[in-house]
Design a protein around this motif. Structure first.
Motif, PDB file in Angstrom:
ATOM      1  N   HIS A 129       0.843  -1.191   0.000  1.00 40.18           N
ATOM      2  CA  HIS A 129       0.000   0.000   0.000  1.00 40.18           C
ATOM      3  C   HIS A 129       0.890   1.258   0.000  1.00 40.18           C
ATOM      4  N   ARG A 130       1.878   1.257   0.879  1.00 38.85           N
ATOM      5  CA  ARG A 130       2.761   2.409   1.013  1.00 38.85           C
ATOM      6  C   ARG A 130       3.588   2.605  -0.263  1.00 38.85           C
ATOM      7  N   GLU A 131       4.082   1.489  -0.791  1.00 39.90           N
ATOM      8  CA  GLU A 131       4.900   1.553  -2.000  1.00 39.90           C
ATOM      9  C   GLU A 131       4.100   2.129  -3.177  1.00 39.90           C
ATOM     10  N   ALA A 132       2.873   1.673  -3.297  1.00 34.54           N
ATOM     11  CA  ALA A 132       2.020   2.179  -4.377  1.00 34.54           C
ATOM     12  C   ALA A 132       1.799   3.676  -4.194  1.00 34.54           C
ATOM     13  N   ASP A 133       1.556   4.084  -2.960  1.00 37.53           N
ATOM     14  CA  ASP A 133       1.308   5.510  -2.704  1.00 37.53           C
ATOM     15  C   ASP A 133       2.536   6.362  -2.993  1.00 37.53           C
ATOM     16  N   GLU A 134       3.714   5.800  -2.735  1.00 36.80           N
ATOM     17  CA  GLU A 134       4.936   6.553  -3.041  1.00 36.80           C
ATOM     18  C   GLU A 134       5.067   6.790  -4.540  1.00 36.80           C
ATOM     19  N   ILE A 135       4.771   5.759  -5.320  1.00 36.77           N
ATOM     20  CA  ILE A 135       4.846   5.912  -6.779  1.00 36.77           C
ATOM     21  C   ILE A 135       3.812   6.936  -7.247  1.00 36.77           C
ATOM     22  N   LEU A 136       2.603   6.840  -6.703  1.00 37.74           N
ATOM     23  CA  LEU A 136       1.556   7.791  -7.108  1.00 37.74           C
ATOM     24  C   LEU A 136       1.951   9.221  -6.761  1.00 37.74           C
ATOM     25  N   ALA A 137       2.609   9.391  -5.614  1.00 35.51           N
ATOM     26  CA  ALA A 137       3.025  10.732  -5.200  1.00 35.51           C
ATOM     27  C   ALA A 137       4.047  11.306  -6.179  1.00 35.51           C
ATOM     28  N   ARG A 138       4.914  10.456  -6.707  1.00 34.86           N
ATOM     29  CA  ARG A 138       5.918  10.947  -7.661  1.00 34.86           C
ATOM     30  C   ARG A 138       5.259  11.500  -8.915  1.00 34.86           C
ATOM     31  N   LEU A 139       4.049  11.016  -9.214  1.00 40.84           N
ATOM     32  CA  LEU A 139       3.340  11.487 -10.402  1.00 40.84           C
ATOM     33  C   LEU A 139       2.254  12.501 -10.059  1.00 40.84           C
ATOM     34  N   GLY A 140       2.194  12.907  -8.798  1.00 44.63           N
ATOM     35  CA  GLY A 140       1.173  13.880  -8.395  1.00 44.63           C
ATOM     36  C   GLY A 140      -0.236  13.307  -8.348  1.00 44.63           C
ATOM     37  N   LEU A 141      -0.348  11.988  -8.191  1.00 47.37           N
ATOM     38  CA  LEU A 141      -1.667  11.352  -8.182  1.00 47.37           C
ATOM     39  C   LEU A 141      -2.087  10.907  -6.785  1.00 47.37           C
ATOM     40  N   GLY A 150     -11.955   4.160 -13.270  1.00 49.74           N
ATOM     41  CA  GLY A 150     -12.889   4.540 -14.332  1.00 49.74           C
ATOM     42  C   GLY A 150     -13.373   5.977 -14.248  1.00 49.74           C
ATOM     43  N   THR A 151     -13.259   6.586 -13.069  1.00 48.47           N
ATOM     44  CA  THR A 151     -13.743   7.962 -12.912  1.00 48.47           C
ATOM     45  C   THR A 151     -12.678   9.007 -13.260  1.00 48.47           C
ATOM     46  N   LEU A 152     -11.445   8.579 -13.535  1.00 46.48           N
ATOM     47  CA  LEU A 152     -10.375   9.548 -13.826  1.00 46.48           C
ATOM     48  C   LEU A 152     -10.544  10.168 -15.213  1.00 46.48           C
ATOM     49  N   SER A 153      -9.981  11.370 -15.377  1.00 51.43           N
ATOM     50  CA  SER A 153      -9.920  11.972 -16.704  1.00 51.43           C
ATOM     51  C   SER A 153      -8.927  11.184 -17.559  1.00 51.43           C
ATOM     52  N   TYR A 154      -9.015  11.361 -18.875  1.00 49.46           N
ATOM     53  CA  TYR A 154      -8.094  10.674 -19.774  1.00 49.46           C
ATOM     54  C   TYR A 154      -6.636  11.008 -19.420  1.00 49.46           C
ATOM     55  N   GLY A 155      -6.368  12.291 -19.135  1.00 48.56           N
ATOM     56  CA  GLY A 155      -5.002  12.725 -18.814  1.00 48.56           C
ATOM     57  C   GLY A 155      -4.472  12.049 -17.557  1.00 48.56           C
ATOM     58  N   ASP A 156      -5.326  11.942 -16.539  1.00 51.87           N
ATOM     59  CA  ASP A 156      -4.884  11.284 -15.303  1.00 51.87           C
ATOM     60  C   ASP A 156      -4.682   9.777 -15.509  1.00 51.87           C
ATOM     61  N   LYS A 157      -5.492   9.193 -16.389  1.00 53.92           N
ATOM     62  CA  LYS A 157      -5.277   7.770 -16.702  1.00 53.92           C
ATOM     63  C   LYS A 157      -3.927   7.538 -17.357  1.00 53.92           C
ATOM     64  N   ARG A 158      -3.550   8.487 -18.216  1.00 55.09           N
ATOM     65  CA  ARG A 158      -2.240   8.342 -18.868  1.00 55.09           C
ATOM     66  C   ARG A 158      -1.109   8.465 -17.839  1.00 55.09           C
ATOM     67  N   LEU A 159      -1.310   9.321 -16.828  1.00 53.80           N
ATOM     68  CA  LEU A 159      -0.313   9.416 -15.760  1.00 53.80           C
ATOM     69  C   LEU A 159      -0.265   8.119 -14.957  1.00 53.80           C
ATOM     70  N   ALA A 163       2.688   5.492 -13.955  1.00 55.56           N
ATOM     71  CA  ALA A 163       2.920   4.937 -12.610  1.00 55.56           C
ATOM     72  C   ALA A 163       3.085   3.418 -12.682  1.00 55.56           C
ATOM     73  N   ILE A 164       2.268   2.791 -13.533  1.00 53.07           N
ATOM     74  CA  ILE A 164       2.327   1.333 -13.688  1.00 53.07           C
ATOM     75  C   ILE A 164       3.661   0.906 -14.299  1.00 53.07           C
ATOM     76  N   VAL A 165       4.144   1.701 -15.240  1.00 49.08           N
ATOM     77  CA  VAL A 165       5.458   1.409 -15.828  1.00 49.08           C
ATOM     78  C   VAL A 165       6.551   1.540 -14.756  1.00 49.08           C
ATOM     79  N   ASP A 176       4.966   5.065 -25.773  1.00 44.50           N
ATOM     80  CA  ASP A 176       4.460   5.209 -27.136  1.00 44.50           C
ATOM     81  C   ASP A 176       3.455   6.359 -27.126  1.00 44.50           C
ATOM     82  N   GLU A 177       3.857   7.489 -27.659  1.00 45.81           N
ATOM     83  CA  GLU A 177       3.036   8.703 -27.733  1.00 45.81           C
ATOM     84  C   GLU A 177       2.444   9.100 -26.375  1.00 45.81           C
ATOM     85  N   PRO A 178       3.317   9.460 -25.415  1.00 45.29           N
ATOM     86  CA  PRO A 178       2.831   9.750 -24.062  1.00 45.29           C
ATOM     87  C   PRO A 178       1.890  10.951 -23.971  1.00 45.29           C
ATOM     88  N   THR A 179       1.909  11.840 -24.955  1.00 45.93           N
ATOM     89  CA  THR A 179       1.038  13.011 -24.830  1.00 45.93           C
ATOM     90  C   THR A 179      -0.157  12.964 -25.786  1.00 45.93           C
TER      91      THR A 179
END
Ligand SMILES: Nc1ncnc2c1ncn2[C@@H]1O[C@H](COP(=O)(O)OP(=O)(O)OP(=O)(O)O)[C@@H](O)[C@H]1O
Ligand SMILES: [Mg+2]
Length: 258
Positions: A129-141, A150-159, A163-165, A176-179
């Motif tokens: 749980h903590r590890e996942a939160d640390e990764i999310l924090a690095r991306l501002g999520l 499913g409720t996230l915006s498209y842009g936040d899903k790409r972020l 995080a998954i990578v 592959d085409e991050p933007t």
């Protein structure tokens, strides 16, 4: 000294044929550790096919892919991911019904080969749980960790995809085409984020991108593919001035207009 000059990734004469078409035709490249390199080229140039071979989604017809000198060509994607190459997709690749944090936990757990215990682990393992939160924090999520994806915006899903990578602790991050599909503000944020991540952990970024502002704002070196072959490589300004590169882009526009 010698180690510093050894490229982190090398391809030698990498080739993929689909019937009579050489989608990638003898491409040899080198990526150096910590570089941000963009792979560009007109539609159908072979960029995604090249990516698929490097990340293990496609077996090359011939040629080699060397990660720090070890041939990984034809190995399955999970082995290549474990060896240090993380990849995101042009198409969003997340579980909508899970929370944002759970998506990262899935990536962490499956990367470590514990997928069978996955659903007993989710929500219980505090370290995870903590590890996942640390990764999310690095991306501002971090504020979105508990939301259903499913409720996230498209842009936040790409972020979240990014995080998954990062959850697989890659050395090379292939995007592959991050933007693609992002608003101008989101695009600027992703460029900043990639720079910050590289400064933090010296990831090597290998990015395909159609948006030239992103390419020239981010890449230190550009590789240009055209009809399956490597047409040019160099600093962004050099490549931009290269007459062959200009002709490749214009030529393909004329072809499609005809
Ligand atoms: N699975 C496949 N079977 C047959 N042909 C394919 C396959 N995948 C790609 N191709 C062909 O290989 C060529 C290169 O395609 P690829 O998708 O690698 O190009 P790309 O540079 O990623 O293009 P884009 O910028 O549009 O994403 C194209 O002519 C395409 O039609
Ligand atoms: Mg593509």
């Amino acid at each position: 000294m010698a180690e510093q000059t050894t490229p982190i990734l090398t391809t030698e004469d990498l080739t993929k044929r689909f019937g009579g078409l050489a989608a990638v035709d003898g491409v040899s490249i080198q990526l150096n550790e910590g570089e941000i390199v963009a792979l560009i080229g007109p539609n159908g140039a072979g960029k995604t096919t090249f990516y698929n071979m490097v990340s293990g989604r496609m077996t090359p017809t011939s040629g080699r892919v060397l990660l720090r000198g070890t041939d990984i060509a034809g190995k399955p994607p999970h082995e290549i991911a474990r060896a240090g190459i993380g990849r995101s997709f042009q198409i969003t690749n997340v579980f909508n019904e899970l929370t944002v944090r759970e998506n990262v936990q899935v990536a962490l757990v499956s990367h470590r080969g514990k997928s069978l215990r996955l659903f007993s682990i989710l929500g219980r393992d505090k370290a995870l749980h903590r590890e996942a939160d640390e990764i999310l924090a690095r991306l501002g999520l971090e504020s979105m960790a508990g939301l259903r994806t499913g409720t996230l915006s498209y842009g936040d899903k790409r972020l979240l995809e990014l995080a998954i990578v990062l959850a697989i602790e890659p050395e090379i991050v292939m995007l592959d085409e991050p933007t693609a599909g992002l608003t101008p503000d989101e695009t600027t944020a992703v460029i900043e984020l990639i720079r910050t991540l590289r400064a933090e952990r010296s990831y090597t970024f290998f990015i395909t991108e159609h948006d030239m502002e992103v390419v020239f704002g981010l890449a230190e070196r550009v590789l240009v593919m055209h009809r399956g072959q490597l047409l040019a490589t160099g600093a962004p300004e050099e490549v931009q001035k290269n007459p062959e590169v200009r002709r490749a882009y214009l030529g393909d526009e004329e072809d499609s207009a005809a």
